[in-house]
Design a protein around this motif. Structure first.
Motif, short mmCIF file in Angstrom:
data_model
loop_
_atom_site.label_atom_id
_atom_site.label_comp_id
_atom_site.label_asym_id
_atom_site.label_seq_id
_atom_site.Cartn_x
_atom_site.Cartn_y
_atom_site.Cartn_z
N THR A 150 -9.36 1.11 -24.15
CA THR A 150 -8.93 2.48 -24.47
C THR A 150 -8.68 3.26 -23.18
OG1 THR A 150 -10.24 2.41 -26.49
CG2 THR A 150 -9.53 4.58 -25.74
N VAL A 151 -9.54 3.05 -22.18
CA VAL A 151 -9.34 3.71 -20.88
C VAL A 151 -8.04 3.22 -20.25
CG1 VAL A 151 -10.29 4.07 -18.58
CG2 VAL A 151 -11.82 4.03 -20.55
N GLU A 152 -7.80 1.92 -20.30
CA GLU A 152 -6.56 1.36 -19.74
C GLU A 152 -5.34 1.96 -20.44
OE1 GLU A 152 -5.91 -0.71 -17.29
OE2 GLU A 152 -7.91 -1.43 -16.75
N TYR A 153 -5.39 2.03 -21.76
CA TYR A 153 -4.28 2.58 -22.52
C TYR A 153 -4.06 4.05 -22.19
CZ TYR A 153 -1.14 3.49 -26.44
OH TYR A 153 -0.04 3.84 -27.19
N LEU A 154 -5.15 4.79 -22.01
CA LEU A 154 -5.04 6.21 -21.67
C LEU A 154 -4.33 6.39 -20.33
CD1 LEU A 154 -5.79 9.20 -22.19
CD2 LEU A 154 -7.96 8.74 -21.01
N PHE A 155 -4.65 5.54 -19.36
CA PHE A 155 -3.98 5.65 -18.06
C PHE A 155 -2.50 5.32 -18.16
CE2 PHE A 155 -7.99 6.33 -16.12
CZ PHE A 155 -7.72 6.83 -14.84
N LYS A 156 -2.15 4.34 -18.98
CA LYS A 156 -0.73 4.03 -19.19
C LYS A 156 -0.01 5.21 -19.85
CE LYS A 156 -1.42 -0.97 -19.60
NZ LYS A 156 -1.42 -2.14 -20.52
N LYS A 157 -0.71 5.84 -20.80
CA LYS A 157 -0.13 7.01 -21.47
C LYS A 157 0.06 8.17 -20.49
CE LYS A 157 0.25 7.55 -25.47
NZ LYS A 157 1.40 7.40 -26.42
N ALA A 158 -0.96 8.40 -19.65
CA ALA A 158 -0.87 9.48 -18.66
C ALA A 158 0.29 9.24 -17.70
CB ALA A 158 -2.19 9.59 -17.90
N LYS A 159 0.44 7.99 -17.30
CA LYS A 159 1.54 7.65 -16.37
C LYS A 159 2.89 7.86 -17.05
CE LYS A 159 2.97 4.07 -13.10
NZ LYS A 159 2.66 2.73 -12.55
N LYS A 160 2.99 7.45 -18.32
CA LYS A 160 4.23 7.64 -19.07
C LYS A 160 4.58 9.12 -19.21
CE LYS A 160 6.14 6.92 -23.71
NZ LYS A 160 5.85 6.40 -25.08
N LEU A 161 3.55 9.94 -19.40
CA LEU A 161 3.77 11.39 -19.57
C LEU A 161 3.79 12.13 -18.24
CD1 LEU A 161 1.36 12.00 -22.61
CD2 LEU A 161 3.86 11.75 -22.67
N ASN A 162 3.58 11.39 -17.13
CA ASN A 162 3.56 11.97 -15.78
C ASN A 162 2.47 13.05 -15.67
OD1 ASN A 162 4.38 12.23 -13.09
ND2 ASN A 162 5.83 13.86 -13.59
#
Length: 296
Positions: A150-162
């Motif tokens: 979940t933490v990994e996915y959150l970081f990918k989401k944050a990166k996608k949303l800049n």
């Protein structure tokens, strides 16, 4: 520390729990029985701690978390609401109970056993459901009391949303190179550095992450590398220090100062000041200061 006129928007993704604290004369060893002098319960969970801390420090804060459909869960939700934290995405889990932490506190220190329960059901789907809040955030905060994926996915989401994202890497476990690379900042305990980064040389770890890695050590000290030299800041409590939640308090204070445009050194100092006030009270949340405490 300077304050801008704009209230920062923060989304915390993390745990909510109840801390059950046993006060003893010593930490029991294997097969040993000790008598506790008291049992107290406190509201906790690193996610809820950071949500309440940043709300009290003047942010518009939302929490993405899970609690059980039980009295503890209702207690957590009511407290978050009273603290003006947006609980629209604090989900009541039908399968698991509210997370708990069992703390044995003595003069030797604290021994903590965490039962994640509903916190370990927090998933990528919950992150997707909360995306509209994440899109509005000036900063996302997280910790390691929720599943690693979940933490990994959150970081990918944050990166996608800049989006900026900070992590308090506790309880200590290995984090990926992708998290280390994208994180706006990382807070970690000195005793966890080898576990979190997979490297035995603490100074090398710190120097590889200038103005990004902030290492907590002792009652209330923080060290980091500014690109040129090591920096150390310590602010000892004048009275007995209650160490529960100090890392969350520091992380929250640091985040608020950062979002108001302060230089890193001032952010570290303010984080230490917030943790210093939190140390005056037992439990992770009771001593968390309000922004007005510093204005006075």
């Amino acid at each position: 520390m300077k304050l801008s006129r704009i209230k920062p928007q923060i989304v915390v993704v993390g745990s909510s729990s109840i801390d059950l604290v046993l006060r003893t004369s010593k930490i029991p060893t294997a097969n040993e029985t000790v008598l506790a002098t008291s049992l107290q319960s406190f509201l906790g969970g690193k996610g809820a701690n950071q949500a309440i801390a940043t709300s009290r420090l003047g942010a518009h804060t939302s929490l993405v978390s899970r609690v059980g459909m039980d009295p503890y869960g209702q207690q957590v939700l009511r407290n978050l609401f009273d603290e003006e934290v947006n609980v629209a995405f604090v989900i009541e889990d039908e399968e698991e109970s509210t997370g708990t932490a069992y703390v044995t506190a003595s003069e030797e220190g604290n021994a903590i056993t965490v039962v994640p329960a509903a916190n370990y059901n927090l998933s990528s789907n919950d992150i997707d459901e909360a995306e509209k809040f994440l899109m509005q955030a000036d900063l996302i905060l997280t910790q390691l009391e929720i599943p690693a994926e979940t933490v990994e996915y959150l970081f990918k989401k944050a990166k996608k949303l800049n989006k900026k994202i900070g992590i308090y890497a506790a309880p200590g476990r290995k984090i990926s190179d992708d998290i280390i690379s994208y994180a706006s900042f990382i807070v970690a305990k000195s005793t966890d550095l080898e576990t979190v980064f997979g490297n035995k040389d603490h100074k090398e770890i710190i120097k590889q992450n200038p103005n990004k890695l902030f290492v907590r050590d002792g009652a209330n000290s923080t060290s980091y590398f500014d690109g040129t030299e090591m920096k150390y800041f310590r602010k000892d409590p004048k009275t007995e220090a209650h160490s529960m939640g100090l890392g969350d308090a520091f992380t929250s204070g640091f985040s608020i100062a950062l979002l108001h445009g302060n230089p890193i050194e001032e952010c570290v100092k303010f984080g230490n000041d917030v943790a210093l006030k939190a140390a005056d009270y037992r439990g992770s949340q009771k001593g968390l200061p309000y922004l007005d405490d510093f204005k006075r």
